[in-house]
Design a protein around this motif. Structure first.
Motif, mmCIF file in Angstrom:
data_model
loop_
_atom_site.group_PDB
_atom_site.id
_atom_site.type_symbol
_atom_site.label_atom_id
_atom_site.label_comp_id
_atom_site.label_asym_id
_atom_site.label_seq_id
_atom_site.Cartn_x
_atom_site.Cartn_y
_atom_site.Cartn_z
ATOM 1 N N ASN A 217 -73.708 -90.465 -76.248
ATOM 2 C CA ASN A 217 -73.006 -90.032 -77.450
ATOM 3 C C ASN A 217 -71.770 -89.245 -77.063
ATOM 4 O O ASN A 217 -71.791 -88.436 -76.130
ATOM 5 N N PHE A 218 -70.686 -89.465 -77.792
ATOM 6 C CA PHE A 218 -69.455 -88.738 -77.519
ATOM 7 C C PHE A 218 -69.625 -87.253 -77.799
ATOM 8 O O PHE A 218 -70.302 -86.847 -78.744
ATOM 9 N N THR A 219 -68.972 -86.445 -76.994
ATOM 10 C CA THR A 219 -68.903 -85.004 -77.245
ATOM 11 C C THR A 219 -67.465 -84.538 -77.406
ATOM 12 O O THR A 219 -67.195 -83.552 -78.090
ATOM 13 N N LYS A 220 -66.529 -85.252 -76.785
ATOM 14 C CA LYS A 220 -65.123 -84.834 -76.792
ATOM 15 C C LYS A 220 -64.234 -86.061 -76.690
ATOM 16 O O LYS A 220 -64.618 -87.071 -76.085
ATOM 17 N N LEU A 221 -63.039 -86.005 -77.294
ATOM 18 C CA LEU A 221 -62.073 -87.084 -77.123
ATOM 19 C C LEU A 221 -60.690 -86.508 -76.934
ATOM 20 O O LEU A 221 -60.373 -85.416 -77.428
ATOM 21 N N GLU A 222 -59.867 -87.256 -76.204
ATOM 22 C CA GLU A 222 -58.521 -86.806 -75.858
ATOM 23 C C GLU A 222 -57.549 -87.976 -75.919
ATOM 24 O O GLU A 222 -57.930 -89.123 -75.680
ATOM 25 N N ILE A 223 -56.288 -87.666 -76.239
ATOM 26 C CA ILE A 223 -55.215 -88.652 -76.123
ATOM 27 C C ILE A 223 -54.305 -88.212 -74.981
ATOM 28 O O ILE A 223 -53.909 -87.038 -74.905
ATOM 29 N N TYR A 224 -53.992 -89.161 -74.108
ATOM 30 C CA TYR A 224 -53.077 -88.905 -72.999
ATOM 31 C C TYR A 224 -51.829 -89.765 -73.145
ATOM 32 O O TYR A 224 -51.872 -90.866 -73.715
ATOM 33 N N GLU A 262 -65.437 -88.279 -73.641
ATOM 34 C CA GLU A 262 -66.480 -87.689 -72.791
ATOM 35 C C GLU A 262 -67.812 -87.827 -73.504
ATOM 36 O O GLU A 262 -67.880 -87.699 -74.730
ATOM 37 N N THR A 263 -68.906 -88.102 -72.775
ATOM 38 C CA THR A 263 -70.213 -88.290 -73.393
ATOM 39 C C THR A 263 -71.204 -87.229 -72.927
ATOM 40 O O THR A 263 -70.971 -86.516 -71.946
ATOM 41 N N ASN A 264 -72.326 -87.166 -73.622
ATOM 42 C CA ASN A 264 -73.384 -86.222 -73.272
ATOM 43 C C ASN A 264 -74.106 -86.593 -71.983
ATOM 44 O O ASN A 264 -74.904 -85.823 -71.458
ATOM 45 N N GLU A 265 -73.841 -87.780 -71.444
ATOM 46 C CA GLU A 265 -74.474 -88.220 -70.198
ATOM 47 C C GLU A 265 -73.566 -88.010 -68.988
ATOM 48 O O GLU A 265 -73.853 -88.485 -67.898
ATOM 49 N N GLY A 266 -72.462 -87.295 -69.187
ATOM 50 C CA GLY A 266 -71.560 -87.018 -68.082
ATOM 51 C C GLY A 266 -70.696 -88.195 -67.676
ATOM 52 O O GLY A 266 -70.201 -88.252 -66.541
ATOM 53 N N THR A 267 -70.508 -89.135 -68.590
ATOM 54 C CA THR A 267 -69.642 -90.277 -68.319
ATOM 55 C C THR A 267 -68.374 -90.158 -69.160
ATOM 56 O O THR A 267 -68.329 -89.422 -70.148
ATOM 57 N N GLU A 308 -52.139 -84.935 -74.692
ATOM 58 C CA GLU A 308 -51.430 -84.743 -75.947
ATOM 59 C C GLU A 308 -52.296 -84.078 -77.017
ATOM 60 O O GLU A 308 -51.856 -83.201 -77.735
ATOM 61 N N LYS A 309 -53.550 -84.518 -77.133
ATOM 62 C CA LYS A 309 -54.456 -83.992 -78.146
ATOM 63 C C LYS A 309 -55.869 -83.954 -77.595
ATOM 64 O O LYS A 309 -56.247 -84.768 -76.755
ATOM 65 N N SER A 310 -56.652 -83.016 -78.110
ATOM 66 C CA SER A 310 -58.055 -82.908 -77.709
ATOM 67 C C SER A 310 -58.856 -82.392 -78.888
ATOM 68 O O SER A 310 -58.383 -81.548 -79.650
ATOM 69 N N ASP A 311 -60.078 -82.907 -79.047
ATOM 70 C CA ASP A 311 -60.891 -82.480 -80.183
ATOM 71 C C ASP A 311 -62.360 -82.766 -79.893
ATOM 72 O O ASP A 311 -62.695 -83.534 -78.979
ATOM 73 N N VAL A 312 -63.224 -82.124 -80.683
ATOM 74 C CA VAL A 312 -64.646 -82.458 -80.666
ATOM 75 C C VAL A 312 -64.813 -83.851 -81.264
ATOM 76 O O VAL A 312 -64.158 -84.194 -82.250
ATOM 77 N N ALA A 313 -65.664 -84.656 -80.663
ATOM 78 C CA ALA A 313 -65.845 -86.030 -81.124
ATOM 79 C C ALA A 313 -67.078 -86.151 -82.013
ATOM 80 O O ALA A 313 -68.037 -85.380 -81.884
ATOM 81 N N LYS A 314 -67.043 -87.113 -82.902
ATOM 82 C CA LYS A 314 -68.235 -87.447 -83.667
ATOM 83 C C LYS A 314 -69.311 -87.958 -82.716
ATOM 84 O O LYS A 314 -69.014 -88.542 -81.686
ATOM 85 N N ARG A 315 -70.546 -87.759 -83.100
ATOM 86 C CA ARG A 315 -71.655 -88.177 -82.240
ATOM 87 C C ARG A 315 -71.900 -89.672 -82.382
ATOM 88 O O ARG A 315 -72.875 -90.125 -82.979
ATOM 89 N N GLN A 316 -70.976 -90.422 -81.828
ATOM 90 C CA GLN A 316 -71.088 -91.873 -81.799
ATOM 91 C C GLN A 316 -70.851 -92.340 -80.367
ATOM 92 O O GLN A 316 -70.714 -91.518 -79.463
ATOM 93 N N ASN A 317 -70.805 -93.641 -80.160
ATOM 94 C CA ASN A 317 -70.618 -94.126 -78.802
ATOM 95 C C ASN A 317 -69.560 -95.228 -78.763
ATOM 96 O O ASN A 317 -68.964 -95.556 -79.783
ATOM 97 N N MET A 318 -69.348 -95.787 -77.580
ATOM 98 C CA MET A 318 -68.275 -96.762 -77.416
ATOM 99 C C MET A 318 -68.507 -98.015 -78.248
ATOM 100 O O MET A 318 -67.548 -98.682 -78.645
#
Length: 368
Positions: A217-224, A262-267, A308-318
């Protein structure tokens, strides 16, 4: 099949569902009505979706028993053969129907257990019009294709969304799988393997992502933002030598945007769009995704990759990102200009970031 049920004018009675009869050659125990949201999961629980299609044919039959020919007015449907079953798939003004049986006649000659309409002459019998090999297409891939194309939601129309158009769509997918190649690397921080094939079609990517991200599950997302390397910009062959240096220089003043989850499994997963394909990469070392793309160093001689941007991610997956990208967002694989990468990145970012109120509530619930 009555004239009205197979040739409705504007789809007034179309219910946007799929009817599935899993044993059309046995005593009837009730079929399954499946909505678009249930399509992939529910069918996967009912059948072996990894069965490969050995061949497929377009069939036709008249719309009315009074017809002397079905040259102009006819219902079209697909019959498929897999290793263990015969299948039919078709669309009319009520729904999409899939039938499965051990014998051909149960799906070719009948629709929802009623004998198909035939006309007054031998010219109006059930007729096989075109046949193709399956091309290793699996039932799962075909279901994904129907889902991605919104075939259930596209209301039946006598001209724009009729049985013939639907049959041709399915036949074309089996006959010549779409050139929707995606670069997918499930372990971008590991040494390359000769067994790896990094380019695959969308259906294969869906299967691989579902396998890998089931517990992530996602925990964080970023735009580069990164410089656009010259080899990402399509150059006409005849002008390649002349403009290559100019493209290289101009690349430093243009930018490429991509998303990292970024995910809760360290991937970590990166998702980015280029002029001729999408690239999806997965790694445990985030720095690899920032430094490399498709196992080549990003062109950062003058400009660096910047957050460029960073935020907490919704608890979803790829898998949810693919669902959004290939269905709700409906992108074209080939696009011009390359700057559309920022549109893709921003829309994905906005879709999967958790707003501040939701984030606060989520973390509050987490610690309770």
């Amino acid at each position: 099949m009555s004239f009205s049920s197979s040739f409705g004018s504007v789809g007034s009675y179309y219910n946007q569902k799929l009817y599935f009869d899993h044993r059309a050659d046995q005593e009837y125990t009730g079929g399954y009505w499946i909505t678009d949201d249930q399509l992939r999961e529910k069918l996967s629980n009912l059948i072996d979706t990894e069965e490969k299609i050995e061949n497929a044919s377009v069939y036709s039959n008249p719309l009315s028993s009074l017809q002397a020919t079905n040259a102009l007015l006819y219902h079209a449907f697909i019959v498929m053969k897999t290793n263990n079953w015969w299948w039919s798939i078709e669309k009319n003004s009520e729904c999409i129907t899939i039938q499965r049986a051990k014998n051909l006649e149960s799906v070719r000659d009948k629709y929802q257990r009623t004998k198909r309409t035939t006309g007054l002459t031998p010219l109006t019998q059930i007729r096989e019009n075109e046949t193709t090999e399956g091309g290793n297409t699996t039932i799962r891939e075909l279901i994904n294709y129907i889902w991605r194309g919104d075939c259930l939601k596209d209301v039946y129309h006598i001209l724009m969304e009729n049985c013939q158009i639907f049959a041709n769509l399915i036949f074309a997918r089996i006959n010549s799988p779409r050139n929707d190649q995606v670069y997918f690397d499930e372990a971008a921080d590991q040494p390359p393997s000769s067994a790896n094939s990094y380019y695959m079609n969308v259906d294969q990517v869906f299967n691989e992502v579902q396998r890998l991200s089931a517990s992530e599950n996602f925990t964080k997302l970023e735009i580069y933002k990164a410089p656009i390397s010259s080899h990402y910009i399509p150059v006409p062959l005849e002008a390649e030598n002349i403009s290559s240096i100019l493209k290289k220089i101009s690349g430093y003043f243009s930018h490429h945007y991509f998303v990292i989850f970024e995910t809760n499994e360290g991937t970590y997963w990166s998702f980015e769009r280029f002029p001729t394909s999408f690239t999806i990469q997965r790694a445990r070392n985030k720095q690899i995704l920032l430094k490399e793309c498709q196992r080549e160093l990003r062109d950062t001689l003058l400009l660096q990759v910047n957050l460029e941007k960073s935020d907490v991610a919704k608890r979803q997956n790829m898998k949810a990102v693919l669902d959004f990208t290939w269905k709700e967002f409906e992108p074209e694989i080939s696009y011009v200009p390359a700057r559309n990468c920022d549109t893709t990145a921003l829309q994905i970012y906005d879709k999967f970031k958790m707003n501040s109120f939701a984030a606060q509530k989520s973390w509050t619930n987490y610690f309770q």
